[in-house]
Design a protein around this motif. Structure first.
Motif, PDB file in Angstrom:
ATOM      1  N   THR B  69     107.822 -66.752  42.822  1.00 48.77           N
ATOM      2  CA  THR B  69     108.141 -67.451  44.068  1.00 48.77           C
ATOM      3  C   THR B  69     109.630 -67.671  44.273  1.00 48.77           C
ATOM      4  N   SER B  70     110.405 -67.907  43.182  1.00 48.85           N
ATOM      5  CA  SER B  70     111.830 -68.125  43.433  1.00 48.85           C
ATOM      6  C   SER B  70     112.723 -67.143  42.675  1.00 48.85           C
ATOM      7  N   GLY B  71     112.279 -66.675  41.520  1.00 52.06           N
ATOM      8  CA  GLY B  71     113.095 -65.731  40.765  1.00 52.06           C
ATOM      9  C   GLY B  71     114.450 -66.313  40.436  1.00 52.06           C
ATOM     10  N   ILE B  72     115.480 -65.466  40.410  1.00 54.23           N
ATOM     11  CA  ILE B  72     116.833 -65.972  40.163  1.00 54.23           C
ATOM     12  C   ILE B  72     117.730 -65.674  41.370  1.00 54.23           C
ATOM     13  N   ASN B  73     117.793 -64.399  41.779  1.00 47.11           N
ATOM     14  CA  ASN B  73     118.540 -64.096  43.008  1.00 47.11           C
ATOM     15  C   ASN B  73     117.608 -63.963  44.203  1.00 47.11           C
ATOM     16  N   ALA B  74     116.407 -63.457  43.935  1.00 48.68           N
ATOM     17  CA  ALA B  74     115.419 -63.260  44.993  1.00 48.68           C
ATOM     18  C   ALA B  74     114.046 -63.405  44.353  1.00 48.68           C
ATOM     19  N   PRO B  75     113.027 -63.839  45.123  1.00 43.44           N
ATOM     20  CA  PRO B  75     111.683 -63.955  44.545  1.00 43.44           C
ATOM     21  C   PRO B  75     111.214 -62.599  44.019  1.00 43.44           C
ATOM     22  N   VAL B  76     110.615 -62.604  42.831  1.00 44.93           N
ATOM     23  CA  VAL B  76     110.169 -61.342  42.236  1.00 44.93           C
ATOM     24  C   VAL B  76     109.037 -60.728  43.054  1.00 44.93           C
ATOM     25  N   ALA B  77     108.249 -61.560  43.736  1.00 47.09           N
ATOM     26  CA  ALA B  77     107.191 -61.025  44.596  1.00 47.09           C
ATOM     27  C   ALA B  77     107.791 -60.073  45.632  1.00 47.09           C
ATOM     28  N   LYS B 238     118.162 -56.563  35.634  1.00 51.14           N
ATOM     29  CA  LYS B 238     119.528 -56.644  35.107  1.00 51.14           C
ATOM     30  C   LYS B 238     120.374 -57.642  35.924  1.00 51.14           C
ATOM     31  N   GLN B 239     120.085 -57.720  37.232  1.00 50.70           N
ATOM     32  CA  GLN B 239     120.847 -58.629  38.092  1.00 50.70           C
ATOM     33  C   GLN B 239     120.538 -60.093  37.791  1.00 50.70           C
ATOM     34  N   MET B 240     119.476 -60.347  37.009  1.00 49.04           N
ATOM     35  CA  MET B 240     119.086 -61.726  36.742  1.00 49.04           C
ATOM     36  C   MET B 240     119.892 -62.343  35.603  1.00 49.04           C
ATOM     37  N   PHE B 241     120.649 -61.497  34.885  1.00 51.82           N
ATOM     38  CA  PHE B 241     121.455 -62.033  33.793  1.00 51.82           C
ATOM     39  C   PHE B 241     122.722 -62.663  34.348  1.00 51.82           C
ATOM     40  N   PRO B 242     123.110 -63.830  33.814  1.00 51.24           N
ATOM     41  CA  PRO B 242     124.341 -64.462  34.294  1.00 51.24           C
ATOM     42  C   PRO B 242     125.531 -63.609  33.883  1.00 51.24           C
TER      43      PRO B 242
END
Lengths: 293, 284
Positions: B69-77, B238-242
């Motif tokens: 539902t929220s993911g990190i940058n965009a919801p994974v759904a 990969k984009q989810m890593f800080p």
């Protein structure tokens, strides 16, 4: 080969090939032509004009120690990935082939990593060997080994090789198993009656009869290691440390998109184009051989 | 009895060693995935203090619902949806244009036929990875960045599929086309009513392979989608890593990795026969 019976008409077939022709022209031939053209220029520092340098980009590249190092890195990486994934797959296929029952179950258990994207495989292995939280790193630490692929180039290379080979085992296993099962049982049993032990049978009968499959897989795996492992490299090491895992495809990306050095990136594309053409021709020669075998 | 010719198949200790070797192989294949699954069911502090547990925890639902539902940058759904559109678009697109052009090449004599055939053949030699910069420029000029068209179209041209269908059409008996012609059927009638139904298995096998190919694309979506809401799941992980030194949100990232694997793995296991057939035929 030609069909004896064909339909009449000129416009209809042209209309039918049009979609493929347009897409191929726009997204294949035009960009490939662009790559060749751009490789003959260097843009000025402001990107306003292009200056003709002829083969200057190529001369520069071939004298660039980083580019030459990248060639060596690519060679080492592809050979290791090919040997590791084919070696493990061959052992597993030989074992599965020895079973009378149950080889189907093992096949199901072994083939599905084919579906795992190289980039996802990269994330999984990077997690296991992560320097802060990795499980394997921690246990290695307990054993007194200080794993750090972020600083150690050899360890970084080892990690990207294993991560790339891991997902590829399924594919090689499938082809090796099919190749093994195509060898007539009677030949092997005849040798067994003559008293040949397993290892002798493998060396003198199975391995030679398997060679078309092995050659085919050799070429296909090298192509895979060259071009399809970008995701593994990008997720685990991003080419580092000190470019120790910068394979050629990664360098095209790093110089073209990160470094914005378009002339050099285009020249690298052209060199890769030549490499992939050679590999494709070799592949076709072998496939041809395989068909006639 | 046939079972008794066991002089080649080992019995006893050798038999168990065979199983032991295979099980070792299966474990090697499964271990990274098992760890990812365990990591997706525990909390961040449990991972941050190594060693992480080796058995699943009780936070599966929280991690997966947070990812979806929220993911990190965009919801994974949303990323799953983008991946599905891309994979299905590439598979359907490749199959459609290849069927049409293979039909034209095999069943018509038209000027430029051989030239066309060789043009397609050449594309075998040009993977996207080799020509990324100029292809990116073309897509940018067409305004295709951050669009489904940009994700799909450049990857749709395919020599393999065209060759496969050409080969298959060559094996279709001439009598069928003859009969259709005698009956006065239009070429397209023949294509739709006879050729397509006959190609069903080939189409399905190819679809399985192309779906996985499209789903697992990494470099191209990485270039073409800068807007997180257009990311595909495989490149989005990969984009989810800080970017800095912060600790990554491992449970959510690993939940995303598992989600990224599920669709193609289901396709491979569920359609194993078609998958193997597609794999073997598309490599010939």
């Amino acid at each position: 080969m030609e069909k004896r019976v064909t339909f009449k008409g000129v416009w209809l077939p042209l209309l039918l090939v049009l979609p493929q022709l347009v897409i191929t022209a726009v997204f294949f031939f035009y960009p490939a032509g662009q790559a060749v053209w751009q490789s003959l220029f260097i843009p000025d520092p402001f990107g306003l004009s292009m200056q003709w340098v002829g083969l200057g980009n190529f001369e520069y590249l071939l004298s660039d120690p980083y580019y030459r190092a990248s060639f060596v890195t690519t060679a080492v990486f592809s050979v290791l990935v090919t040997v590791v994934s084919m070696g493990v797959a061959l052992v597993l296929a030989v074992l599965a082939d020895r079973l009378i029952k149950g080889s189907g179950a093992y096949r199901t258990l072994l083939i599905w990593p084919y579906a795992v994207a190289p980039a996802v495989a990269g994330v999984l292995w990077m997690f296991m060997f992560n320097t802060r939280v990795g499980v394997v790193t921690w246990y290695l630490g307990q054993l007194g080994y200080d794993w750090n692929h972020v600083l150690n180039g050899t360890e970084a290379m080892g990690l990207v090789v294993v991560a790339s080979a891991w997902g590829r085992i399924s594919y090689n296993f499938l082809f090796f198993l099919a190749g093994l099962q195509a060898i007539p049982r009677s030949v092997i049993e005849a040798a067994a009656i003559d008293g040949a032990r397993f290892w002798t049978r493998f060396r003198t009968i199975v391995w030679p009869l398997l060679s078309p499959t092995t050659f085919f897989l050799l070429v296909v795996n090298i192509i895979y290691a060259f071009f399809e492992t970008f995701g593994v490299i990008h997720t685990i090491t991003a080419g580092g440390p000190q470019q120790s895992t910068t394979i050629l495809v990664y360098k095209v990306y790093a110089d073209g998109f990160v470094g914005q050095d378009l002339g050099s990136s285009a020249a690298q594309s052209v060199i890769l184009l030549v490499v992939v053409s050679i590999l494709t021709i070799v592949q076709f020669k072998f496939v041809e051989r395989r068909v006639h075998y | 009895m046939a079972q008794q010719n066991g002089m080649v198949e080992k019995r006893g200790a050798g038999h168990w060693l065979t199983h032991a070797g295979l099980i070792l192989g299966v474990l090697f294949i499964f271990f990274p995935i098992w760890l990812a699954f365990v990591a997706s069911t525990v909390t961040q502090p449990e991972i941050a203090r190594p060693p992480m547990p080796l058995l699943p925890g009780g936070h599966l639902w929280q991690n997966y619902s947070k990812a979806l539902t929220s993911g990190i940058n965009a919801p994974v759904a949303l990323m799953l949806f983008n991946s599905a559109v891309m994979a299905i678009g590439i598979a359907v697109g490749k199959i459609a244009i290849s069927l049409l052009s293979a039909f034209a090449i095999v069943y018509f004599r038209f000027p430029g036929r051989h030239l066309f055939f060789w043009l397609i053949f050449l594309t075998l030699m040009l993977p996207v990875e080799v020509r990324i910069v100029p292809t990116y420029e073309v897509a940018a000029n067409f305004g295709m960045l951050n669009s489904y068209g940009g994700l799909i179209l450049p990857l749709v041209a395919s020599a393999t599929a065209t060759f496969l269908f050409r080969q298959f059409f060559m094996t279709v008996p001439d009598e069928l086309a003859e009969a259709a012609r005698v009956d006065g059927a239009q070429p397209m009638r023949f294509f739709v009513d006879i050729l397509l139904p006959m190609s069903r298995t080939n189409i399905a096998a190819l679809f399985v392979i192309l779906f996985i190919y499209g789903w697992n694309q990494y470099l191209w979506p990485l270039l073409i989608t800068t807007d997180p809401s257009m990311n595909t799941i495989v490149m989005g992980i990969k984009q989810m890593f800080p970017s800095g030194d912060d600790l990554a949100d491992w449970p959510v990232i690993m939940a995303t990795s598992i989600l990224a694997m599920i669709p193609p793995v289901l396709v491979v296991i569920g359609m194993q026969k078609l998958f193997i057939r597609g794999l073997v035929e598309s490599e010939k």
